[in-house]
Each structure stands twice: as C-alpha cells, then as structure tokens.
Scaffold this motif. Structure first.
Motif, PDB file in Angstrom:
ATOM      1  N   VAL A  29       0.878  -1.164   0.000  1.00  0.00           N
ATOM      2  CA  VAL A  29       0.000   0.000   0.000  1.00  0.00           C
ATOM      3  C   VAL A  29       0.918   1.217   0.000  1.00  0.00           C
ATOM      4  O   VAL A  29       1.652   1.447   0.954  1.00  0.00           O
ATOM      5  CB  VAL A  29      -0.943   0.000   1.221  1.00  0.00           C
ATOM      6  CG1 VAL A  29      -1.758   1.286   1.264  1.00  0.00           C
ATOM      7  CG2 VAL A  29      -1.854  -1.206   1.185  1.00  0.00           C
ATOM      8  N   LEU A  30       0.900   1.966  -1.107  1.00  0.00           N
ATOM      9  CA  LEU A  30       1.767   3.129  -1.229  1.00  0.00           C
ATOM     10  C   LEU A  30       1.170   4.354  -0.552  1.00  0.00           C
ATOM     11  O   LEU A  30       1.897   5.208  -0.051  1.00  0.00           O
ATOM     12  CB  LEU A  30       2.028   3.442  -2.706  1.00  0.00           C
ATOM     13  CG  LEU A  30       2.680   2.315  -3.511  1.00  0.00           C
ATOM     14  CD1 LEU A  30       2.797   2.711  -4.967  1.00  0.00           C
ATOM     15  CD2 LEU A  30       4.047   1.972  -2.935  1.00  0.00           C
ATOM     16  N   PHE A  31      -0.151   4.449  -0.549  1.00  0.00           N
ATOM     17  CA  PHE A  31      -0.848   5.573   0.060  1.00  0.00           C
ATOM     18  C   PHE A  31      -2.254   5.130   0.418  1.00  0.00           C
ATOM     19  O   PHE A  31      -2.902   4.444  -0.365  1.00  0.00           O
ATOM     20  CB  PHE A  31      -0.917   6.752  -0.920  1.00  0.00           C
ATOM     21  CG  PHE A  31      -1.790   7.884  -0.439  1.00  0.00           C
ATOM     22  CD1 PHE A  31      -1.300   8.816   0.455  1.00  0.00           C
ATOM     23  CD2 PHE A  31      -3.098   7.993  -0.861  1.00  0.00           C
ATOM     24  CE1 PHE A  31      -2.103   9.839   0.921  1.00  0.00           C
ATOM     25  CE2 PHE A  31      -3.907   9.019  -0.407  1.00  0.00           C
ATOM     26  CZ  PHE A  31      -3.411   9.951   0.485  1.00  0.00           C
ATOM     27  N   ALA A  32      -2.725   5.528   1.582  1.00  0.00           N
ATOM     28  CA  ALA A  32      -4.108   5.253   1.978  1.00  0.00           C
ATOM     29  C   ALA A  32      -4.582   6.397   2.864  1.00  0.00           C
ATOM     30  O   ALA A  32      -4.011   6.648   3.916  1.00  0.00           O
ATOM     31  CB  ALA A  32      -4.205   3.933   2.739  1.00  0.00           C
ATOM     32  N   GLY A  33      -5.575   7.104   2.398  1.00  0.00           N
ATOM     33  CA  GLY A  33      -6.126   8.199   3.183  1.00  0.00           C
ATOM     34  C   GLY A  33      -7.038   9.061   2.341  1.00  0.00           C
ATOM     35  O   GLY A  33      -6.974   9.054   1.112  1.00  0.00           O
ATOM     36  N   ASN A  34      -7.908   9.812   3.012  1.00  0.00           N
ATOM     37  CA  ASN A  34      -8.798  10.753   2.338  1.00  0.00           C
ATOM     38  C   ASN A  34      -9.596  10.089   1.219  1.00  0.00           C
ATOM     39  O   ASN A  34      -9.664  10.601   0.096  1.00  0.00           O
ATOM     40  CB  ASN A  34      -8.007  11.956   1.816  1.00  0.00           C
ATOM     41  CG  ASN A  34      -8.899  13.120   1.507  1.00  0.00           C
ATOM     42  OD1 ASN A  34     -10.004  13.213   2.041  1.00  0.00           O
ATOM     43  ND2 ASN A  34      -8.449  13.993   0.647  1.00  0.00           N
ATOM     44  N   GLU A  35     -10.141   8.893   1.517  1.00  0.00           N
ATOM     45  CA  GLU A  35     -11.004   8.174   0.563  1.00  0.00           C
ATOM     46  C   GLU A  35     -10.259   7.678  -0.679  1.00  0.00           C
ATOM     47  O   GLU A  35     -10.876   7.375  -1.694  1.00  0.00           O
ATOM     48  CB  GLU A  35     -12.206   9.037   0.144  1.00  0.00           C
ATOM     49  CG  GLU A  35     -13.109   9.436   1.296  1.00  0.00           C
ATOM     50  CD  GLU A  35     -13.931   8.278   1.843  1.00  0.00           C
ATOM     51  OE1 GLU A  35     -14.653   7.654   1.060  1.00  0.00           O
ATOM     52  OE2 GLU A  35     -13.841   8.014   3.045  1.00  0.00           O
ATOM     53  N   THR A  36      -8.936   7.617  -0.625  1.00  0.00           N
ATOM     54  CA  THR A  36      -8.132   7.188  -1.768  1.00  0.00           C
ATOM     55  C   THR A  36      -7.078   6.191  -1.294  1.00  0.00           C
ATOM     56  O   THR A  36      -6.492   6.370  -0.229  1.00  0.00           O
ATOM     57  CB  THR A  36      -7.429   8.396  -2.425  1.00  0.00           C
ATOM     58  OG1 THR A  36      -8.415   9.375  -2.747  1.00  0.00           O
ATOM     59  CG2 THR A  36      -6.690   7.991  -3.679  1.00  0.00           C
ATOM     60  N   ILE A  37      -6.837   5.167  -2.114  1.00  0.00           N
ATOM     61  CA  ILE A  37      -5.793   4.196  -1.795  1.00  0.00           C
ATOM     62  C   ILE A  37      -5.012   3.887  -3.065  1.00  0.00           C
ATOM     63  O   ILE A  37      -5.578   3.769  -4.150  1.00  0.00           O
ATOM     64  CB  ILE A  37      -6.374   2.907  -1.157  1.00  0.00           C
ATOM     65  CG1 ILE A  37      -5.250   1.972  -0.693  1.00  0.00           C
ATOM     66  CG2 ILE A  37      -7.346   2.213  -2.097  1.00  0.00           C
ATOM     67  CD1 ILE A  37      -5.712   0.864   0.233  1.00  0.00           C
ATOM     68  N   ARG A  38      -3.702   3.790  -2.934  1.00  0.00           N
ATOM     69  CA  ARG A  38      -2.804   3.474  -4.061  1.00  0.00           C
ATOM     70  C   ARG A  38      -2.016   2.226  -3.670  1.00  0.00           C
ATOM     71  O   ARG A  38      -1.385   2.188  -2.613  1.00  0.00           O
ATOM     72  CB  ARG A  38      -1.866   4.640  -4.334  1.00  0.00           C
ATOM     73  CG  ARG A  38      -0.963   4.462  -5.520  1.00  0.00           C
ATOM     74  CD  ARG A  38      -0.260   5.798  -5.825  1.00  0.00           C
ATOM     75  NE  ARG A  38       0.647   5.716  -6.931  1.00  0.00           N
ATOM     76  CZ  ARG A  38       0.309   5.798  -8.205  1.00  0.00           C
ATOM     77  NH1 ARG A  38      -0.956   5.966  -8.529  1.00  0.00           N
ATOM     78  NH2 ARG A  38       1.212   5.720  -9.160  1.00  0.00           N
ATOM     79  N   ALA A  69      -3.957   7.697 -13.577  1.00  0.00           N
ATOM     80  CA  ALA A  69      -2.710   8.187 -12.997  1.00  0.00           C
ATOM     81  C   ALA A  69      -1.597   8.059 -14.020  1.00  0.00           C
ATOM     82  O   ALA A  69      -1.564   7.106 -14.801  1.00  0.00           O
ATOM     83  CB  ALA A  69      -2.369   7.399 -11.740  1.00  0.00           C
ATOM     84  N   ALA A  70      -0.705   9.006 -14.012  1.00  0.00           N
ATOM     85  CA  ALA A  70       0.451   8.959 -14.905  1.00  0.00           C
ATOM     86  C   ALA A  70       1.390   7.852 -14.438  1.00  0.00           C
ATOM     87  O   ALA A  70       1.506   7.605 -13.239  1.00  0.00           O
ATOM     88  CB  ALA A  70       1.172  10.301 -14.893  1.00  0.00           C
ATOM     89  N   PRO A  71       2.047   7.184 -15.371  1.00  0.00           N
ATOM     90  CA  PRO A  71       3.016   6.158 -14.981  1.00  0.00           C
ATOM     91  C   PRO A  71       4.117   6.779 -14.128  1.00  0.00           C
ATOM     92  O   PRO A  71       4.501   7.921 -14.343  1.00  0.00           O
ATOM     93  CB  PRO A  71       3.581   5.662 -16.311  1.00  0.00           C
ATOM     94  CG  PRO A  71       2.679   6.189 -17.365  1.00  0.00           C
ATOM     95  CD  PRO A  71       1.954   7.350 -16.809  1.00  0.00           C
ATOM     96  N   TRP A  84      -7.319   3.921  -6.405  1.00  0.00           N
ATOM     97  CA  TRP A  84      -8.773   3.857  -6.368  1.00  0.00           C
ATOM     98  C   TRP A  84      -9.303   4.896  -5.398  1.00  0.00           C
ATOM     99  O   TRP A  84      -8.666   5.207  -4.389  1.00  0.00           O
ATOM    100  CB  TRP A  84      -9.245   2.478  -5.920  1.00  0.00           C
ATOM    101  CG  TRP A  84      -9.001   1.391  -6.910  1.00  0.00           C
ATOM    102  CD1 TRP A  84      -9.780   1.051  -7.972  1.00  0.00           C
ATOM    103  CD2 TRP A  84      -7.910   0.469  -6.930  1.00  0.00           C
ATOM    104  NE1 TRP A  84      -9.238  -0.016  -8.647  1.00  0.00           N
ATOM    105  CE2 TRP A  84      -8.096  -0.389  -8.034  1.00  0.00           C
ATOM    106  CE3 TRP A  84      -6.786   0.289  -6.124  1.00  0.00           C
ATOM    107  CZ2 TRP A  84      -7.211  -1.418  -8.340  1.00  0.00           C
ATOM    108  CZ3 TRP A  84      -5.898  -0.725  -6.436  1.00  0.00           C
ATOM    109  CH2 TRP A  84      -6.120  -1.565  -7.532  1.00  0.00           C
ATOM    110  N   ARG A  85     -10.511   5.392  -5.688  1.00  0.00           N
ATOM    111  CA  ARG A  85     -11.214   6.318  -4.803  1.00  0.00           C
ATOM    112  C   ARG A  85     -12.518   5.659  -4.381  1.00  0.00           C
ATOM    113  O   ARG A  85     -13.215   5.049  -5.200  1.00  0.00           O
ATOM    114  CB  ARG A  85     -11.493   7.638  -5.525  1.00  0.00           C
ATOM    115  CG  ARG A  85     -12.284   8.621  -4.669  1.00  0.00           C
ATOM    116  CD  ARG A  85     -12.513   9.944  -5.327  1.00  0.00           C
ATOM    117  NE  ARG A  85     -12.919   9.768  -6.716  1.00  0.00           N
ATOM    118  CZ  ARG A  85     -12.606  10.604  -7.690  1.00  0.00           C
ATOM    119  NH1 ARG A  85     -11.881  11.659  -7.465  1.00  0.00           N
ATOM    120  NH2 ARG A  85     -13.025  10.375  -8.920  1.00  0.00           N
ATOM    121  N   CYS A  86     -12.867   5.817  -3.121  1.00  0.00           N
ATOM    122  CA  CYS A  86     -14.118   5.265  -2.594  1.00  0.00           C
ATOM    123  C   CYS A  86     -15.298   6.028  -3.190  1.00  0.00           C
ATOM    124  O   CYS A  86     -15.280   7.250  -3.264  1.00  0.00           O
ATOM    125  CB  CYS A  86     -14.170   5.408  -1.077  1.00  0.00           C
ATOM    126  SG  CYS A  86     -12.767   4.684  -0.205  1.00  0.00           S
TER     127      CYS A  86
END
Length: 96
Positions: A29-38, A69-71, A84-86
């Motif tokens: 999980v590179l990022f998780a917060g504010n209704e978004t996860i990468r 998302a850009a590569p 992804w966004r919730c």
C-alpha cells in the motif's frame, strides 16, 4: 458498529504488511487516506481482482472507482500500480 469495518480494513491491509513487493511479496500500500488508496503489486504473485478487493475493504465495503494516474517509478519492472477512490454511499446527498 464502526468497529467491524475497522477490523475488516486492518485484516485486509495486514495481508499487504508482509514482505515488500520488491522482495517477492504480493502487494504494497503506497498511500491510503482521504477516501483514496494506491497499491503496488506483483502480477506474478496476485491478480488485480484481489488487489481491488483490498481497496474495497479500505472503503468499508463501498464500491471503488479507479483513478487515471500517470506512470511513475513505483511501477518498476513488471510491477503494477493503481489508485482507487471510494464511491459515496447512495443517498448520502454528497452528489447533489
């Protein structure tokens, strides 16, 4: 009642908390917060459907929308990265 979604999220993300992808693990999980996860994953060890289910768990069971998302360098080699966004709950009034 809020405890159950928190436990589900913790259990889902615990699967990603093992060995990093760079060392042969399944996902990071590179990022998780504010209704978004990468999430970055190795398609040789797991599939997008399973990774998407982690995003759904992060969103408390709500549907997710894949964001363009850009590569970037996070998707080095054969690794894949998606964000992804919730989606909002139906009838929450936030879309009006």
């Amino acid at each position: 009642m809020r405890k159950l979604p928190s436990l589900l999220l913790a259990a889902a993300l615990a699967g990603c908390a093992s060995t990093p992808v760079s060392q042969g693990g399944k996902a990071d999980v590179l990022f998780a917060g504010n209704e978004t996860i990468r999430i970055r994953w190795n398609p040789l060890r797991t599939n997008e459907r399973d990774i998407r289910s982690l995003a759904v768990a992060f969103c408390g069971g709500r549907k997710v929308e894949e964001l363009e998302a850009a590569p970037d360098a996070a998707a080095a080699g054969s690794l894949q990265v998606k964000t992804w966004r919730c989606e909002t709950f139906p009838g929450s009034g936030s879309g009006m």
